[in-house]
Scaffold this motif. Structure first.
Motif, PDB file in Angstrom:
ATOM      1  N   GLY B 378       4.188  -1.917   3.204  1.00  0.00           N
ATOM      2  CA  GLY B 378       5.390  -1.145   2.887  1.00  0.00           C
ATOM      3  C   GLY B 378       6.623  -2.033   2.923  1.00  0.00           C
ATOM      4  O   GLY B 378       7.745  -1.539   2.914  1.00  0.00           O
ATOM      5  N   LYS B 379       6.393  -3.339   2.951  1.00  0.00           N
ATOM      6  CA  LYS B 379       7.516  -4.278   3.071  1.00  0.00           C
ATOM      7  C   LYS B 379       7.633  -5.112   1.804  1.00  0.00           C
ATOM      8  O   LYS B 379       6.666  -5.283   1.060  1.00  0.00           O
ATOM      9  N   SER B 380       8.840  -5.657   1.625  1.00  0.00           N
ATOM     10  CA  SER B 380       9.041  -6.501   0.436  1.00  0.00           C
ATOM     11  C   SER B 380       8.444  -7.886   0.653  1.00  0.00           C
ATOM     12  O   SER B 380       8.075  -8.559  -0.295  1.00  0.00           O
ATOM     13  N   THR B 381       8.373  -8.334   1.903  1.00  0.00           N
ATOM     14  CA  THR B 381       7.756  -9.649   2.146  1.00  0.00           C
ATOM     15  C   THR B 381       6.457  -9.459   2.920  1.00  0.00           C
ATOM     16  O   THR B 381       6.389  -8.662   3.868  1.00  0.00           O
ATOM     17  N   ILE B 382       5.441 -10.226   2.519  1.00  0.00           N
ATOM     18  CA  ILE B 382       4.122 -10.118   3.153  1.00  0.00           C
ATOM     19  C   ILE B 382       3.787 -11.475   3.758  1.00  0.00           C
ATOM     20  O   ILE B 382       4.056 -12.516   3.123  1.00  0.00           O
ATOM     21  N   PRO B 383       3.221 -11.475   4.974  1.00  0.00           N
ATOM     22  CA  PRO B 383       2.855 -12.774   5.541  1.00  0.00           C
ATOM     23  C   PRO B 383       1.844 -13.504   4.656  1.00  0.00           C
ATOM     24  O   PRO B 383       0.992 -12.867   4.023  1.00  0.00           O
ATOM     25  N   GLU B 394       0.857 -17.429  -0.834  1.00  0.00           N
ATOM     26  CA  GLU B 394       1.360 -16.063  -1.016  1.00  0.00           C
ATOM     27  C   GLU B 394       0.205 -15.167  -1.463  1.00  0.00           C
ATOM     28  O   GLU B 394      -0.541 -15.540  -2.370  1.00  0.00           O
ATOM     29  N   PRO B 395       0.052 -13.985  -0.854  1.00  0.00           N
ATOM     30  CA  PRO B 395      -1.003 -13.084  -1.346  1.00  0.00           C
ATOM     31  C   PRO B 395      -0.566 -12.375  -2.638  1.00  0.00           C
ATOM     32  O   PRO B 395       0.630 -12.214  -2.875  1.00  0.00           O
ATOM     33  N   TRP B 396      -1.568 -12.001  -3.400  1.00  0.00           N
ATOM     34  CA  TRP B 396      -1.288 -11.182  -4.598  1.00  0.00           C
ATOM     35  C   TRP B 396      -0.901  -9.777  -4.136  1.00  0.00           C
ATOM     36  O   TRP B 396      -1.437  -9.259  -3.163  1.00  0.00           O
ATOM     37  N   ARG B 397       0.050  -9.128  -4.816  1.00  0.00           N
ATOM     38  CA  ARG B 397       0.421  -7.772  -4.446  1.00  0.00           C
ATOM     39  C   ARG B 397       0.715  -6.930  -5.684  1.00  0.00           C
ATOM     40  O   ARG B 397       1.015  -7.467  -6.758  1.00  0.00           O
ATOM     41  N   ASP B 403       8.067  -2.219  -9.316  1.00  0.00           N
ATOM     42  CA  ASP B 403       9.130  -2.779  -8.461  1.00  0.00           C
ATOM     43  C   ASP B 403       9.251  -2.060  -7.114  1.00  0.00           C
ATOM     44  O   ASP B 403      10.242  -2.252  -6.403  1.00  0.00           O
ATOM     45  N   GLY B 404       8.269  -1.254  -6.740  1.00  0.00           N
ATOM     46  CA  GLY B 404       8.344  -0.557  -5.445  1.00  0.00           C
ATOM     47  C   GLY B 404       7.856  -1.455  -4.319  1.00  0.00           C
ATOM     48  O   GLY B 404       7.090  -2.407  -4.539  1.00  0.00           O
ATOM     49  N   THR B 405       8.314  -1.174  -3.094  1.00  0.00           N
ATOM     50  CA  THR B 405       7.892  -2.008  -1.961  1.00  0.00           C
ATOM     51  C   THR B 405       6.554  -1.540  -1.399  1.00  0.00           C
ATOM     52  O   THR B 405       5.793  -2.339  -0.851  1.00  0.00           O
ATOM     53  N   ILE B 406       6.296  -0.238  -1.501  1.00  0.00           N
ATOM     54  CA  ILE B 406       5.010   0.261  -0.993  1.00  0.00           C
ATOM     55  C   ILE B 406       3.920  -0.062  -2.006  1.00  0.00           C
ATOM     56  O   ILE B 406       4.073   0.228  -3.198  1.00  0.00           O
ATOM     57  N   GLY B 407       2.856  -0.663  -1.536  1.00  0.00           N
ATOM     58  CA  GLY B 407       1.787  -1.032  -2.453  1.00  0.00           C
ATOM     59  C   GLY B 407       0.620  -1.650  -1.722  1.00  0.00           C
ATOM     60  O   GLY B 407       0.431  -1.403  -0.526  1.00  0.00           O
ATOM     61  N   ILE B 408      -0.131  -2.452  -2.432  1.00  0.00           N
ATOM     62  CA  ILE B 408      -1.299  -3.094  -1.829  1.00  0.00           C
ATOM     63  C   ILE B 408      -1.179  -4.610  -2.026  1.00  0.00           C
ATOM     64  O   ILE B 408      -0.494  -5.073  -2.941  1.00  0.00           O
ATOM     65  N   TYR B 409      -1.835  -5.355  -1.145  1.00  0.00           N
ATOM     66  CA  TYR B 409      -1.905  -6.808  -1.341  1.00  0.00           C
ATOM     67  C   TYR B 409      -3.308  -7.273  -0.971  1.00  0.00           C
ATOM     68  O   TYR B 409      -4.024  -6.589  -0.228  1.00  0.00           O
TER      69      TYR B 409
END
Lengths: 297, 600
Positions: B378-383, B394-397, B403-409
């Motif tokens: 649910g964040k714009s940056t993912i570890p 960087e993981p794929w997301r 352009d939403g922040t909630i999604g999957i990676y």
């Protein structure tokens, strides 16, 4: 305990337009009651309420002490029901319809079923959709009575039958079952049938019970008085006389129905209007029905 | 007079209702087609035939549903039979009414197709689109084919006033419509003048049937009236036979009948779609949950027709519970059967499907895992995905919304620049997550990976064959999705059904039931269509939504003590509670009385 009891039944199909407004009456074991009323008076509604097919918006109905909506299976197993618009599954054969009912009613009397099949000469292998209207009605009647119900509800059951078939049905079902103690409530527009079979009449009019009386008492206790037209003889004036329950303005005279003996009725009319030449006439049930519901409307 | 006869024909009178139903059906089919064109790579093999088939089928399905289920089997009304009108004229008038109504249905579908073609052209795959046969080239065939099938359907027992929809007619109608469709496909490969063939056949059939019509229509087949068995009067009905069979037959035929037999397979197809059937085509993306609303629609759509027939059972001592079982269970079982059949076929094919793959996009091989093995963010940056030796990428997301922040990676990403050790480590982690066994990064690197002449990490022999090489591997968490799919398919349906049933409570005007039914059906179909339109307009990606839900289900099954079996029990209980709630509503309603006038 009454077999069937309607207590202050109210029912409307549209908001503000009540079909039944506080109908109350009950039937005891073994009674045969004719339910009368004009088209749209609420006879079918009352029957459907008794079967639990619809529910009253106010009031209580009980059959054998049970609520038909609360214990529908127990109630329906003890009731036989035939309505004018009852449609049997048209894709079944007569034999299958009978088997269907036999499986649903534990008290099914196969001897009675065979007897009625013979009497009606039913084509057992014919599909319901290929039967004539009268034959289909006979199948429905057979299914309604062969489990020897404790209560038989017949809503215009003989409509569309010819006089011979009608009498055959009424005699076989109503009289035969009543001899074994079945309580019967039936509605019919054939007053001769009602007079011949019913011991009691309940007439529904304008949402309420207008008459609830033994048929003999009804004949003895009601009288039709024909009052010749005169300026002072008005409908309102007649209705204001004690015991007058209906008035119709006919070409020959004003026809007034009184809930009293003929002599008393004539006396009351004479007291109200003086000597008017009023006379009494014997009133048949059909005539009384016309005078009452016609006069009230 | 002629106009009046046509005007009161059921085929014409039911046009507004069936026009709406056909447009809804067409909308769903077009949505599916358009979405597939946008989201999947074009298949070049047999492209022309596939396109002809697809277009013809898209148009033929709504007209077939209309021909089968619109109830246009009455050739004339009972009133018409009492009037001094010859059967030939009544038959011709009815045939004309059927042909006109079917043609209007086809015209509406073509209009919707044209609207979609112009409205979404910019979004559609131009290559595929240009290869697609134009409607204009198929239309003459479809129209004359439609007239041919209408003429053929009217040859069924032409002496009867009304065709009885029994199993014989159901089979005859299904065969006629399928056969005509095959003829259209065959003729579509010939010059356009071939449209004259179905027209000529239709004309010949009309003339032949017209000549064979009797002097008067019959209500019932003559054979039934003269059958010596049927007219035999007897005083005994066999009491040794099964007691339950007439009851079951009555319940089945009253509630579902042969129309139900034709309808339930359609419901089963949506059950198969909920099992991810569509993922077998194109690029294997699973968008099953995009079909949830249409499943509710299909389950609800039959109810208004069924409710009208229940009055025949109302006076019998048959419990409402039993009636409700007969009403609900076939539809639910059709969904489950469709789902089960799709799962069985998937299981049959599963040996050949690798769950962990390396797919080439833009000259780089990306590691792909089943979407349910991704994670939610649910964040714009993912570890970053960081290997034990410190290499991080960087993981794929993908967002639920554009352009939403909630999604999957994907915790298993191998973006460009990943070392061969990193890719092997990621594949090993993916095997741990997807399967019940482990494979070490060393084995994976030595057995499945290599560096090509461009310095890229690529799979040996072009693809990963982990499952093929390790037949003992089993996929984790098999079976945990089914109860959840049934939960979201059945619980909302049962609750929507409660809303519909509330219109049958005492004192509620009967017209309200019609309005509620329309609102529910329009609402559910709108949700379905809106889902696909949003995807076509690229507001979101449907498979990401499905993956999002599958990840949630995976976590729930992990968190719940007892895992998958407990998920089954919890979902089953929720479905059961909804069922009992709906059953309670059904017990409280008043069944509609018998119609005062026959519909025909």
């Amino acid at each position: 305990m009454s077999i069937i009891e309607f207590n202050n039944i109210h029912r409307a199909y549209k908001r503000g337009i009540d079909v039944l407004r506080g109908v109350s009456f009950s039937l005891e074991k073994g009674e045969v009651v004719g339910l009368l009323g004009k088209n749209g008076a609420g006879k079918t509604t009352l029957m459907r309420i008794a079967m639990g097919m619809i529910e009253p918006q106010k009031g209580i109905v009980s059959l054998f002490g049970l609520g038909p909506r609360d214990e529908p299976i127990q109630v329906k197993r003890r009731v036989g029901y035939v309505s004018e618009d009852q449609i049997l599954p048209e894709f079944l054969r007569v034999r299958e319809v009978i088997q269907l009912h036999r499986g649903l009613f534990p008290t099914w009397d196969e001897a009675l079923e065979h007897d009625l099949c013979k009497r009606f000469s039913l084509p057992l292998n014919a599909k319901i959709r290929s039967l004539s209207k009268g034959q289909a009605r006979q199948v429905a009647l057979l299914c309604a009575v062969s489990h020897r119900p404790e209560l038989l509800l017949l809503d215009e059951p003989a409509g569309g039958l010819d006089p011979a078939a009608r009498r055959e049905f009424l005699e076989t079902s109503i009289q035969m079952l009543n001899e074994t103690g079945t309580t019967i409530l039936f509605s019919s527009h054939y007053m001769s049938d009602v007079e011949r079979l019913a011991g009691r009449v309940v007439m529904i009019h304008e949402g309420g019970v207008l008459i609830d009386s033994d048929i003999d008492l009804l004949r003895e206790g009601h009288s039709l008085v024909l009052v010749p037209h005169a300026p002072k003889v008005t409908r309102d004036a007649l209705l204001s006389i004690e015991g007058c329950i209906g008035v119709r303005d006919r070409s020959d005279a004003m026809h007034a129905v009184f809930r009293c003996q003929p002599r008393d009725a004539l006396d009351r009319v004479a007291r109200q209007f003086g000597s008017t030449g009023a006379r009494h006439r014997d009133v048949a049930l059909e005539e009384m029905f016309i005078e009452l519901v016609g006069g009230q409307s | 007079m002629r106009f009046a006869t046509l005007h009161h024909d059921p085929a014409i009178r039911s046009l507004p209702r069936w026009g709406a139903i056909s447009l809804a059906t067409m909308g769903v089919l077009l949505g599916l087609r358009a979405y597939r064109e946008i989201s999947h790579s074009p298949e070049v093999q047999y492209a022309h035939l596939r396109n002809v088939l697809g277009l013809a089928l898209t148009l033929w399905i709504p007209v077939s549903i209309h021909a089968l289920l619109a109830g246009i089997t009455a050739r004339c009304s009972r009133l018409d039979m009492t009037l001094p009108l010859p059967p030939r004229r009544l038959w011709v008038d009815h045939l004309a009414a059927v042909m006109i109504s079917s043609s209007i249905i086809l015209a509406l579908c073509v209009a919707l197709l044209s609207f979609q073609t112009s409205g979404f052209r910019g979004f559609l795959n131009d290559d595929l689109f240009l290869r697609r046969p134009t409607v204009a080239s198929l239309l003459p065939l479809l129209i004359t084919g439609l007239w041919l099938s209408s003429a053929l359907l009217q040859t069924y027992r032409p002496s009867l006033r009304k065709i009885h929809f029994d199993r014989h007619y159901a089979l005859f109608a299904a065969t006629t419509l399928t056969g005509t469709f095959v003829l259209i496909i065959v003729l579509s490969e010939l010059p356009s003048i071939s449209a004259a063939i179905p027209f000529g056949l239709a004309a010949w059939i009309v003339v032949r049937t017209y000549r064979s019509l009797p002097a008067a229509f019959r209500h019932v087949p003559l054979v039934a009236a003269t059958d010596p068995e049927s007219s035999r009067a007897t005083g005994a009905v066999d009491s040794t036979g099964s007691r339950s069979s007439p009851l079951l037959r009555t319940l089945w035929s009253t509630i579902w009948g042969w129309k139900g037999v034709l309808f339930l397979p359609f419901v089963a197809v949506f059950g198969a779609l909920l099992a991810g059937l569509s993922s077998w085509f194109g690029d294997h993306t699973d968008e099953r949950f995009a079909n949830t609303a249409i499943c509710w629609y299909m389950l609800l759509a039959i109810f208004p027709a069924i409710m009208k027939k229940l009055h025949t059972l109302d006076a019998l001592p048959i419990s409402r519970k039993m009636l409700f079982v007969c009403l609900i269970l076939p539809g639910l079982l059709a969904v489950v059967a469709g789902y089960g059949a799709a799962e069985l076929i998937k299981e049959f094919r599963s040996d050949t499907v690798e769950h962990i793959r390396m797919s080439n996009h833009n000259d780089h091989f990306y590691l792909t895992v089943p979407p349910e093995n991704c994670e939610i963010t649910g964040k714009s940056t993912i570890p970053k995905n960081t290997a034990p030796w410190g290499e991080a990428h960087e993981p794929w997301r993908a967002g639920l919304r554009r352009d939403g922040t909630i999604g999957i990676y994907s915790p298993f990403s191998t973006p460009p620049g990943s070392s061969i050790e990193f890719v092997a480590w990621q594949i090993s982690r993916a095997v741990d997550a997807v399967y019940t066994e482990s494979i070490s990064p060393g084995e994976i690197e030595s057995r499945y990976l290599e560096i090509d002449q461009h310095g890229r990490v690529v799979p040996r022999n072009g693809k990963l064959t982990i499952l093929a090489d390790h037949p003992d591997l089993r996929v984790r968490g098999t079976g945990r999705l089914f109860p959840f799919v049934m939960l979201i398919a059945f619980v909302p349906f049962l609750l929507l059904l409660c809303v519909y049933l509330s219109a049958y409570r005492a004192g509620v005007p009967r017209t309200r039931a019609v309005w509620i039914a329309v609102l529910l059906l329009v609402g559910t179909i709108s949700i379905h269509i809106a889902g696909f339109v949003g995807a076509i307009l690229k507001f979101y990606t449907l498979w990401v939504h499905t993956a999002f839900i599958k990840i949630i289900v995976r976590h729930i099954a992990t968190v719940l003590p007892g895992g998958t079996p407990v998920t089954w029990v919890v979902c089953g209980l929720l479905v059961l509670l909804s069922y009992l709630f709906a059953q309670r509503q059904f017990e409280r309603i008043e069944l509609p009385p018998a119609p005062r006038q026959p519909a025909d």
